[in-house]
Design an enzyme around this catalytic site. Structure first.
Site, PDB file in Angstrom:
ATOM      1  N   TYR A  24       0.791  -1.229   0.000  1.00 45.46           N
ATOM      2  CA  TYR A  24       0.000   0.000   0.000  1.00 45.46           C
ATOM      3  C   TYR A  24       0.827   1.285   0.000  1.00 45.46           C
ATOM      4  O   TYR A  24       0.263   2.366  -0.101  1.00 45.46           O
ATOM      5  CB  TYR A  24      -0.971  -0.005   1.188  1.00 45.46           C
ATOM      6  N   ASN A  75     -12.749   4.427  -2.016  1.00 42.19           N
ATOM      7  CA  ASN A  75     -11.885   3.268  -1.830  1.00 42.19           C
ATOM      8  C   ASN A  75     -12.566   2.447  -0.747  1.00 42.19           C
ATOM      9  O   ASN A  75     -12.423   2.740   0.440  1.00 42.19           O
ATOM     10  CB  ASN A  75     -10.476   3.670  -1.405  1.00 42.19           C
ATOM     11  N   ASP A  88     -25.834  -1.297  -2.509  1.00 46.25           N
ATOM     12  CA  ASP A  88     -27.206  -0.784  -2.592  1.00 46.25           C
ATOM     13  C   ASP A  88     -27.245   0.727  -2.383  1.00 46.25           C
ATOM     14  O   ASP A  88     -27.983   1.434  -3.077  1.00 46.25           O
ATOM     15  CB  ASP A  88     -28.098  -1.484  -1.570  1.00 46.25           C
ATOM     16  N   HIS A 101      -8.487   2.120  -5.827  1.00 48.43           N
ATOM     17  CA  HIS A 101      -7.704   1.169  -5.029  1.00 48.43           C
ATOM     18  C   HIS A 101      -6.229   1.509  -5.158  1.00 48.43           C
ATOM     19  O   HIS A 101      -5.751   1.828  -6.256  1.00 48.43           O
ATOM     20  CB  HIS A 101      -7.933  -0.265  -5.491  1.00 48.43           C
ATOM     21  N   LEU A 102      -5.517   1.414  -4.057  1.00 48.18           N
ATOM     22  CA  LEU A 102      -4.077   1.659  -4.055  1.00 48.18           C
ATOM     23  C   LEU A 102      -3.334   0.602  -4.849  1.00 48.18           C
ATOM     24  O   LEU A 102      -2.459   0.904  -5.654  1.00 48.18           O
ATOM     25  CB  LEU A 102      -3.560   1.689  -2.613  1.00 48.18           C
ATOM     26  N   SER A 103      -3.671  -0.651  -4.599  1.00 50.93           N
ATOM     27  CA  SER A 103      -3.043  -1.764  -5.310  1.00 50.93           C
ATOM     28  C   SER A 103      -3.925  -2.141  -6.498  1.00 50.93           C
ATOM     29  O   SER A 103      -4.998  -1.574  -6.696  1.00 50.93           O
ATOM     30  CB  SER A 103      -2.863  -2.961  -4.370  1.00 50.93           C
ATOM     31  N   ARG A 112      -9.974 -10.861  -3.938  1.00 49.35           N
ATOM     32  CA  ARG A 112      -9.903  -9.406  -4.137  1.00 49.35           C
ATOM     33  C   ARG A 112     -10.219  -9.000  -5.584  1.00 49.35           C
ATOM     34  O   ARG A 112     -10.303  -7.824  -5.884  1.00 49.35           O
ATOM     35  CB  ARG A 112      -8.514  -8.892  -3.776  1.00 49.35           C
TER      36      ARG A 112
END
Length: 145
Positions: A24, A75, A88, A101-103, A112
């Site tokens: 991260y 995120n 929802d 997303h960081l990764s 994931r």
């Protein structure tokens, strides 16, 4: 003046810079906030930047964004893979949603590689570390120009 872009971060991102820096990065969430605020200002925009480890609080903020925001950057962290309730809430928005997303989740563990958030998102920015947030803010601003 236009409505702010909401930037919401999910669980464990308060420990950014400490938690698994090899995945991260070493920048803190405060570093990310400062970079996003600078990018938004350069684009003539403002931000509401928040983080929570609590699913219900994130959902409350998504619901708030329905009226208060011009766009949403989110995120969802681990909730992206588990929270139908968050999906929802996102589906009720009529504003652009940029998932961040960081990764790169597609290059990580199998669980994931799917996020519920993607089902509601206008677009996705991932894999650029902390810079993913700045790119997502830029995309959100462009979608509301």
């Amino acid at each position: 003046m236009s409505k702010p872009i909401y930037v919401l971060s999910g669980p464990n991102l308060n420990l950014l810079g400490v938690r698994e820096p090899e995945i991260y990065g070493k920048q803190t969430l405060d570093d990310v906030r400062a970079a996003c605020e600078a990018r938004a200002a350069a684009l003539g925009r403002t931000l509401v930047f928040r983080q929570s480890n609590h699913e219900g609080e994130l959902i409350d903020w998504v619901q708030e964004a329905r009226e208060a925001a011009s766009a949403l950057v989110i995120n969802p962290a681990g909730y992206g893979h588990t929270s139908v309730a968050l999906l929802d809430a996102l589906k009720m928005l009529a504003i652009p949603i940029v998932e961040c997303h960081l990764s790169n989740p597609a290059a990580r563990e199998e669980f994931r590689r799917h996020t519920y958030v993607s089902l509601a998102a206008t677009g996705l920015v991932s894999g650029f570390g902390a810079r993913s947030y700045e790119l997502a803010v830029e995309a959100a601003a462009g979608l509301t120009a």
